[in-house]
Enzyme design. Structure first.
Site, PDB file in Angstrom:
ATOM      1  CB  THR A  21     -20.169   3.461  -0.967  1.00  0.00           C
ATOM      2  OG1 THR A  21     -19.693   2.123  -0.989  1.00  0.00           O
ATOM      3  CG2 THR A  21     -19.985   4.025   0.427  1.00  0.00           C
ATOM      4  CB  SER A  33     -22.956  -3.598  -4.069  1.00  0.00           C
ATOM      5  OG  SER A  33     -22.638  -3.314  -2.723  1.00  0.00           O
ATOM      6  CB  CYS A  54     -10.145  -6.424  -2.400  1.00  0.00           C
ATOM      7  SG  CYS A  54      -9.946  -4.683  -2.815  1.00  0.00           S
ATOM      8  CE  LYS A  70     -28.696   0.558   2.530  1.00  0.00           C
ATOM      9  NZ  LYS A  70     -27.232   0.602   2.397  1.00  0.00           N
ATOM     10  CE1 TYR A  97     -20.569  17.216  -4.857  1.00  0.00           C
ATOM     11  CE2 TYR A  97     -22.404  17.103  -6.411  1.00  0.00           C
ATOM     12  CZ  TYR A  97     -21.810  17.666  -5.299  1.00  0.00           C
ATOM     13  OH  TYR A  97     -22.449  18.679  -4.619  1.00  0.00           O
ATOM     14  N   GLY A 100     -13.907   7.626  -6.510  1.00  0.00           N
ATOM     15  CA  GLY A 100     -13.299   6.327  -6.770  1.00  0.00           C
ATOM     16  C   GLY A 100     -12.184   6.356  -7.791  1.00  0.00           C
ATOM     17  CG  HIS A 128     -15.800   2.332   0.581  1.00  0.00           C
ATOM     18  ND1 HIS A 128     -17.022   1.763   0.877  1.00  0.00           N
ATOM     19  CD2 HIS A 128     -15.196   1.479  -0.282  1.00  0.00           C
ATOM     20  CE1 HIS A 128     -17.143   0.618   0.235  1.00  0.00           C
ATOM     21  NE2 HIS A 128     -16.048   0.421  -0.481  1.00  0.00           N
ATOM     22  CE1 TYR A 130       5.465  -7.090  25.948  1.00  0.00           C
ATOM     23  CE2 TYR A 130       5.229  -6.344  28.227  1.00  0.00           C
ATOM     24  CZ  TYR A 130       5.761  -7.220  27.306  1.00  0.00           C
ATOM     25  OH  TYR A 130       6.588  -8.235  27.708  1.00  0.00           O
ATOM     26  CE  LYS A 163      12.810   0.844  23.957  1.00  0.00           C
ATOM     27  NZ  LYS A 163      13.281   0.258  25.235  1.00  0.00           N
TER      28      LYS A 163
END
Length: 450
Positions: A16, A40, A44, A72, A278, A281, A304, A425, A433
């Site tokens: 990223t 990449s 999860c 890129k 730097y 993560g 990210h 709602y 509420k």
């Protein structure tokens, strides 16, 4: 002269960062190093691939090296491992594992996105039983192959954190008898004990054997597991899920500061002690949004966000990182469990004065079919109303409640101002509420009178 940035690690944070830098600067040279064969990918999603919920393995991968290079103009170097940082020369010693050659590459900026490694406890006899951990694609593939070839009937998961309970669900769906062994008083130790109670009941109702305040002492012959309590379990294999530790060796060897958590210390722009280096993560020790205390959270959102912060700073348009709440959620069979900010255990440990307000309700209007029970628990300062954090468990809409709460904390709302949030709602979705509106109303009675 054209600048050059080298990024070490090409999973969430690293890939990223490379993409964000390129989006902001068309000219800078970007080299992305990855020691393994994969980049990449959606880590999860791995429990759900193993549980056969996600059928297509390739859907876990967001990009290929060729796509990053072609679209890129990022120089992606797979099977390339960073060995040593020379801060004086601003150079990096790199090993090309395909050619078995070492070489040096200079940099103007260096980004450490080396992630974290699974913590592997020293358990006597563990080599007598098939044992696995789940962190990388290679780990996932090893487990998948074992499941398909050995067709195990039972599994014991050591550690009842988010990954542990997710894997318990997925292994149960595969027809296995599952045990969870957790040293803490309850599963997912960052949530409050009261919130965990309903989740644990649900887990055991689904057939999972749960052993809390217990640990794996040793593995005996014939796949027999002896727990600290003396309990004996039979299991075809073990999944170790007892946490991770930052991969900080490069930073440590380079003399960069390491925090108590083992994470690399960075400033608000993700810079380490060295202005040209730097860190993003799972390798970073950053700050807590609530109280600015050091915090190291191995989750996707911080990685990210930190990638974007780094890219903005490298390209000359700095934006500060304001800290993290550690907002997290897991699906556990028919329930979801989520938390954000500081939990009760942490508040007590830090010596905070706090009040807690609880609301139990339905995920939408009770007279509309399909409403599920939801339990919301929020902690706040009784003097100022500052929201410290909270957790939610329920059968529907848990993500909505925790996201509103996290937004309120980031926005600086007091707990009583939760009354004022105008949530949508209609009977299929909520109540007139909302649940956090109700938290706000209830909290008003617990504020200290001035």
């Amino acid at each position: 002269m054209k600048k050059k940035v080298i990024i070490i690690g090409a999973v969430g944070g690293g890939a990223t960062t490379a993409s964000q830098i390129r989006k902001l600067d068309n000219d800078i040279e970007i080299i992305l190093l990855e020691k393994t064969s994969y980049l990449s990918y959606g880590a999860c999603g791995m429990p759900y691939y193993l549980g056969d919920v996600i059928k297509d393995r390739e859907s876990l991968f967001a990009a290929t090296p060729e796509q990053l290079h072609t679209k890129k103009n990022i120089d992606v170097r797979m099977h390339h491992e960073a060995l040593k940082i020379n801060r004086e020369k601003k150079s990096l010693l790199i090993r090309d594992h395909d050619r078995n050659e070492d070489y040096e590459e200079t940099y103007d900026y260096l980004v450490l996105a080396t992630g974290a490694s699974p913590f592997i406890p020293n358990i006597p006899g563990i080599d007598q039983i098939p044992s696995f951990h789940l962190r990388t694609v290679e780990d996932m593939d090893r487990i998948k192959q074992f499941l398909e070839t050995s067709k195990p009937d039972s599994c014991t998961i050591i550690g009842g954190g988010f990954i542990g309970v997710e894997m318990a669900e997925n292994f149960t769906h595969l027809g296995m008898k599952v045990n969870i062994v957790e040293r803490s008083e309850h599963v997912i130790s960052i949530i409050d004990e009261e919130t965990a109670a309903g989740l644990q009941n649900h887990i055991t109702e689904k057939g999972v054997n749960l052993y809390t305040k217990d640990g794996l002492k040793e593995v005996l012959p014939e796949n027999t597991l002896k727990l600290d309590s003396g309990e004996m379990l039979q299991s075809d294999f073990i999944l170790l899920s007892v946490g991770v530790k930052p991969r900080n060796h490069l930073a440590k060897d380079a003399g960069l500061s390491i925090g108590k958590s083992g994470g690399v210390i960075s400033n608000e722009y993700m810079q380490t002690d060295d202005d040209s280096i730097y860190a993003v993560g799972d390798v970073v020790e950053s700050i807590d949004f609530v109280d600015n205390a050091p915090k190291q959270v191995p989750l996707a959102w911080p990685a990210h966000r930190q990638a974007y912060i780094t890219a903005k700073h490298v390209t000359g348009d700095p934006v500060p990182f304001k800290g993290m709440l550690g907002t997290a959620i897991a699906k556990v069979f028919d329930l979801s469990i989520a938390s954000t900010g500081l939990g009760e255990k942490e508040l007590k440990k830090k010596g905070y004065t706090y009040q807690t307000v609880v609301h139990e309700g339905k995920s939408h209007a009770g007279y509309y079919p399909g409403a599920h029970d939801v339990y919301v628990r929020v902690h706040f300062c009784p003097e100022t109303g500052k929201i410290f954090g909270g957790n939610v468990v329920g059968g529907e809409g848990v993500d909505k409640q925790i996201d509103i709460l996290a937004t309120a904390i980031y926005g600086g709302l007091s707990v009583t101002e939760l009354q004022e949030i105008e949530t949508c709602y209609a009977p299929p979705f909520s109540s007139p509420k909302g649940m956090l509106n109700m938290i706000g109303y209830k909290a008003a009675g617990k504020m200290n009178k001035k």
